[in-house]
Scaffold this motif. Structure first.
Motif, mmCIF file in Angstrom:
data_model
loop_
_atom_site.group_PDB
_atom_site.id
_atom_site.type_symbol
_atom_site.label_atom_id
_atom_site.label_comp_id
_atom_site.label_asym_id
_atom_site.label_seq_id
_atom_site.Cartn_x
_atom_site.Cartn_y
_atom_site.Cartn_z
ATOM 1 N N GLY A 135 32.176 51.493 49.509
ATOM 2 C CA GLY A 135 32.390 50.947 48.171
ATOM 3 C C GLY A 135 33.824 50.549 47.869
ATOM 4 N N ALA A 136 34.134 50.461 46.582
ATOM 5 C CA ALA A 136 35.465 50.044 46.116
ATOM 6 C C ALA A 136 35.849 50.959 44.962
ATOM 7 C CB ALA A 136 35.425 48.585 45.659
ATOM 8 N N GLU A 137 36.537 52.035 45.306
ATOM 9 C CA GLU A 137 36.724 53.088 44.300
ATOM 10 C C GLU A 137 37.973 52.958 43.454
ATOM 11 O OE1 GLU A 137 34.222 56.757 45.431
ATOM 12 O OE2 GLU A 137 36.211 56.892 46.312
ATOM 13 N N ASP A 138 38.962 52.213 43.936
ATOM 14 C CA ASP A 138 40.200 52.113 43.151
ATOM 15 C C ASP A 138 40.032 51.093 42.048
ATOM 16 O OD1 ASP A 138 41.475 53.963 44.585
ATOM 17 O OD2 ASP A 138 42.797 52.596 45.675
ATOM 18 N N HIS A 139 40.708 51.340 40.941
ATOM 19 C CA HIS A 139 40.647 50.306 39.907
ATOM 20 C C HIS A 139 41.925 49.473 39.988
ATOM 21 C CE1 HIS A 139 43.339 52.927 37.635
ATOM 22 N NE2 HIS A 139 43.615 51.885 36.898
ATOM 23 N N GLN A 140 41.803 48.264 39.503
ATOM 24 C CA GLN A 140 42.943 47.351 39.497
ATOM 25 C C GLN A 140 43.884 47.790 38.367
ATOM 26 O OE1 GLN A 140 41.857 44.328 41.511
ATOM 27 N NE2 GLN A 140 44.045 44.394 41.920
ATOM 28 N N ARG A 230 40.764 34.377 29.870
ATOM 29 C CA ARG A 230 40.314 32.985 29.866
ATOM 30 C C ARG A 230 39.324 32.756 28.712
ATOM 31 N NH1 ARG A 230 38.810 31.676 35.865
ATOM 32 N NH2 ARG A 230 37.545 33.555 35.696
ATOM 33 N N GLY A 231 38.531 31.713 28.798
ATOM 34 C CA GLY A 231 37.717 31.309 27.657
ATOM 35 C C GLY A 231 36.249 31.643 27.796
ATOM 36 N N PRO A 232 35.437 31.187 26.834
ATOM 37 C CA PRO A 232 34.004 31.501 26.851
ATOM 38 C C PRO A 232 33.291 30.994 28.107
ATOM 39 C CG PRO A 232 34.629 30.402 24.793
ATOM 40 C CD PRO A 232 35.837 30.397 25.655
ATOM 41 N N LEU A 233 33.835 29.957 28.749
ATOM 42 C CA LEU A 233 33.153 29.442 29.948
ATOM 43 C C LEU A 233 33.437 30.279 31.189
ATOM 44 C CD1 LEU A 233 33.507 25.561 29.664
ATOM 45 C CD2 LEU A 233 31.461 26.958 29.373
ATOM 46 N N GLN A 234 34.361 31.236 31.053
ATOM 47 C CA GLN A 234 34.717 32.033 32.233
ATOM 48 C C GLN A 234 34.274 33.494 32.120
ATOM 49 O OE1 GLN A 234 37.215 29.978 30.724
ATOM 50 N NE2 GLN A 234 36.890 28.358 32.221
ATOM 51 N N VAL A 235 33.544 33.856 31.076
ATOM 52 C CA VAL A 235 33.155 35.278 30.966
ATOM 53 C C VAL A 235 32.374 35.673 32.215
ATOM 54 C CG1 VAL A 235 33.122 35.374 28.449
ATOM 55 C CG2 VAL A 235 31.036 34.759 29.686
ATOM 56 N N ALA A 236 32.535 36.947 32.610
ATOM 57 C CA ALA A 236 31.906 37.385 33.866
ATOM 58 C C ALA A 236 30.636 38.205 33.623
ATOM 59 C CB ALA A 236 32.904 38.199 34.687
ATOM 60 N N PHE A 237 30.320 38.493 32.340
ATOM 61 C CA PHE A 237 29.096 39.266 32.100
ATOM 62 C C PHE A 237 27.872 38.372 32.172
ATOM 63 C CE2 PHE A 237 31.252 38.746 27.864
ATOM 64 C CZ PHE A 237 30.416 37.758 27.344
ATOM 65 N N THR A 238 26.713 39.006 32.191
ATOM 66 C CA THR A 238 25.474 38.237 32.318
ATOM 67 C C THR A 238 24.696 38.267 30.988
ATOM 68 O OG1 THR A 238 24.627 40.192 33.420
ATOM 69 C CG2 THR A 238 25.151 38.344 34.816
ATOM 70 N N ILE A 239 23.702 37.403 30.899
ATOM 71 C CA ILE A 239 23.038 37.184 29.607
ATOM 72 C C ILE A 239 22.289 38.431 29.119
ATOM 73 C CG2 ILE A 239 20.919 36.177 30.585
ATOM 74 C CD1 ILE A 239 21.189 34.072 28.215
ATOM 75 N N LYS A 364 39.040 47.847 43.552
ATOM 76 C CA LYS A 364 39.588 47.560 44.881
ATOM 77 C C LYS A 364 39.072 48.603 45.844
ATOM 78 C CE LYS A 364 43.981 47.819 44.361
ATOM 79 N NZ LYS A 364 45.398 47.765 44.178
ATOM 80 N N SER A 365 38.784 48.195 47.070
ATOM 81 C CA SER A 365 38.515 49.192 48.099
ATOM 82 C C SER A 365 39.848 49.697 48.598
ATOM 83 C CB SER A 365 37.760 48.572 49.264
ATOM 84 O OG SER A 365 36.432 48.332 48.903
ATOM 85 N N ARG A 366 39.814 50.867 49.210
ATOM 86 C CA ARG A 366 41.034 51.376 49.827
ATOM 87 C C ARG A 366 40.752 51.642 51.302
ATOM 88 N NH1 ARG A 366 40.015 57.208 47.139
ATOM 89 N NH2 ARG A 366 40.363 56.146 45.184
ATOM 90 N N PRO A 367 41.806 51.584 52.122
ATOM 91 C CA PRO A 367 41.579 51.956 53.521
ATOM 92 C C PRO A 367 41.346 53.465 53.586
ATOM 93 C CG PRO A 367 43.900 51.390 53.138
ATOM 94 C CD PRO A 367 43.196 51.206 51.841
ATOM 95 N N ARG A 402 32.297 42.840 50.977
ATOM 96 C CA ARG A 402 32.448 41.528 50.347
ATOM 97 C C ARG A 402 33.206 41.570 49.028
ATOM 98 N NH1 ARG A 402 27.550 43.245 48.250
ATOM 99 N NH2 ARG A 402 27.814 42.822 46.052
ATOM 100 N N GLY A 403 33.759 42.738 48.677
ATOM 101 C CA GLY A 403 34.518 42.854 47.444
ATOM 102 C C GLY A 403 33.631 43.363 46.314
ATOM 103 N N PRO A 404 34.278 43.872 45.248
ATOM 104 C CA PRO A 404 33.541 44.592 44.215
ATOM 105 C C PRO A 404 32.887 43.694 43.182
ATOM 106 C CG PRO A 404 35.867 44.689 43.760
ATOM 107 C CD PRO A 404 35.731 43.908 45.018
ATOM 108 N N THR A 405 32.096 42.744 43.625
ATOM 109 C CA THR A 405 31.329 41.962 42.667
ATOM 110 C C THR A 405 29.887 41.942 43.146
ATOM 111 O OG1 THR A 405 31.727 39.936 43.868
ATOM 112 C CG2 THR A 405 33.223 40.398 42.051
#
Ligand code: FAD
Length: 492
Positions: A135-140, A230-239, A364-367, A402-405
């Motif tokens: 997984g990816a346990e660290d936070h940005q 950023r703006g309303p067109l870039q939100v990352a949440f889902t409907i 973020k993942s960590r080594p 593949r990263g935390p998404t």
């Protein structure tokens, strides 16, 4: 592109260990055939990636044996410690994972921190293949002044607190303030906002910890701002998550129609999912609600809002300097269009008073072991479709790959793919030859180091205890939070 890279990896990394070309020594190939070998495979991490990889391997190889190592005492990763308590249906995947773990060709080895209790090289020596799924346990980090002030938390830790992650049980956030600010506009941000604003009574029958529920019952938080660069067109949440927010009992949304100017004209060009999401945002921001909804909103005691084009610049301290009192946001404008648009500061700032700041700007993942290649920039293990670059016999899946998404379903697909690559390599005779000791060798190492792993049947005892503790309150379970108590319950 992919085949070329694969060939590069194949030749350069495996030159020394590569078997002779297929056909030149038939007995060699035979040795690696699925008929002859009972491959010993281990997976590091028991979240969705680990379990789905194991599931694929067991299903598609009739004699493969898979050991799943996990640093926590309990399995399931973010399904237990991330997914929100009011989303119990998402946790149904646990039933499938349980089936996998109960297979007589699979074993769960909890309470083992790979990289500390056992090295990846030791696992490689004991198994034919090792899959990293941790997984990816660290936070940005925000990397802004004041980030260390009391009252500033990573959303990750806040989520861990209400979901019973042992290391976050002491968090106990102070919710005596009126306003909370969440930085980031993904689903985790909405999860956190929803938990902060849901009437505590509605969470009583979920598996949220009793301790968190107690704090939420006393909460005085009335306003939650969810802030994006950023703006309303870039939100990352889902409907689905947005709709839930809009309909959240006892709350009303605050969206500034000015943020949506001109968007109506661009909606048509958007891809289907983004279009539906933007339409919902636009309707909520600009349309007059019907009488019933207007009455519901008028009586709402709590509000939530989306603030766009704002990037965190500094956490502002209270006059005595002892905790957070607000956040300074840089006003931004967009350069470029669509999801690739970048937020650039305009030079203007805005101060937003608040008593709680939760940052949800990514993970973020960590080594975990110096012998494993790691890409610090992307925060992943460099790999080609799950084959770790330069290390034969080592694979990865899930967020560390593949990263935390991505949701659990995305993790499932990529984990099946990793399982498939591993089995392909096995079939092609590319994994180490001869029998491997598997867990027998690791058990000896761990016992010499005083590490006592937790088995899946141990977990089932803890599970039964949690379920029984939840019964009185009508909850699916009351999670055990103290590792020492858990070990005591297991007679350790
Ligand atoms: C707060 C939050 C809420 C989410 N909600 C949803 C949702 O509602 N629906 C949805 O579909 N998706 C949701 N997701 C996404 C989903 O959780 C991920 O897609 C998925 O969990 C990624 O799986 P993974 O196995 O790669 O990582 P994880 O689930 O993090 O599993 C990694 C495992 O590895 C273990 N580990 C770490 N280091 C070591 C080590 N050194 N040794 C041994 N073990 C180790 C960890 O303890 C953990 O158990 C959510 C994510 C978050 C953060």
């Amino acid at each position: 592109m992919a085949p070329r890279c694969w060939r590069w990896w194949h030749w350069s990394a495996w030159r020394r260990t590569r078997p002779p070309p297929a056909g030149s020594t038939p007995s060699f190939r035979q040795q690696f055939s699925t008929q002859e070998q009972a491959p010993q495979i281990c997976v590091v991490g028991s979240g969705p990636a680990g379990f789905y990889t194991a599931q694929h391997l067991l299903k598609h190889h009739p004699r493969a044996h898979v050991d799943i190592y996990e640093k926590q005492l309990v399995p399931f990763g973010l399904v237990r410690f991330g997914v929100a308590p009011d989303h119990p249906e998402v946790k149904n995947v646990i039933n499938t994972f349980t089936q996998t773990a109960r297979s007589d060709r699979c074993a769960f080895r909890g309470n083992v921190v790979v990289g500390r209790d056992v090295a990846v090289s030791e696992l490689q020596a004991a198994y034919h293949a090792v899959v990293l799924s941790y997984g990816a346990e660290d936070h940005q980090a925000l990397e802004i002044p004041g980030e260390e002030l009391p009252g500033v938390f990573s959303a990750r830790a806040f989520v861990g607190w209400y979901n019973g992650l042992p290391e976050n049980r002491e968090l106990v956030p102070d919710l005596s303030c009126d306003t909370a600010v969440i930085l980031g506009q993904g689903n985790v941000a909405l999860d956190v906002a929803r938990i902060l604003l849901t009437p505590a009574g509605h969470l009583e029958k979920t598996d949220i910890t009793e301790a968190a529920l107690g704090v939420l019952r006393q909460s005085r938080v009335k306003t939650v701002w969810i802030v994006g660069r950023r703006g309303p067109l870039q939100v990352a949440f889902t409907i689905k998550e947005l709709r839930e927010m809009i309909q959240l009992p006892g709350t009303r949304p605050m969206l500034d129609p000015a943020d949506f100017l001109g968007l109506q004209d661009r909606i048509k060009e958007l891809p289907r999912q983004r279009k539906r999401l933007t339409e919902l945002l636009l309707r909520t921001a600009t349309e007059q609600p019907g009488a019933e909804e207007a009455a519901r909103q008028a009586s709402a005691a709590r509000t939530w809002g989306l603030r766009f084009f704002r990037s965190p610049q500094q956490v502002l301290p209270s006059p005595d300097g002892r905790r957070v009192a607000g956040i300074r946001l840089a006003v931004t404008r967009l350069e470029g269009v669509g999801e690739a648009a970048r937020a650039v500061p305009t030079g203007d700032t805005e101060d937003l008073p608040c008593g709680l700041v939760l940052s949800s700007v990514g993970y973020k993942s960590r080594p975990i072991d110096p012998s494993v290649p790691f890409d610090p920039k992307l925060g992943v293990i460099p790999n080609m479709e799950g084959r770790v670059l330069g290390v034969p016999g080592l694979y990865c899946s899930g967020w560390v790959k593949r990263g935390p998404t991505g949701v659990i379903a995305t993790t499932m697909t990529d984990s099946f793919l990793t399982g498939q690559m591993l089995l392909q390599d096995l079939k092609a005779g590319l994994l180490p030859s001869g029998p491997r000791p598997g867990y027998a060798a690791i058990e000896a190492l761990l016992s010499g180091r005083g590490v006592q792993p937790v088995s899946f049947s141990d977990w089932e005892k803890l599970d039964a205890e949690e379920v029984s503790r939840g019964k009185g309150a009508g909850k699916p379970r009351e999670k055990l939070l103290d590792p020492r108590e858990m070990l005591r319950l297991l007679g350790r």
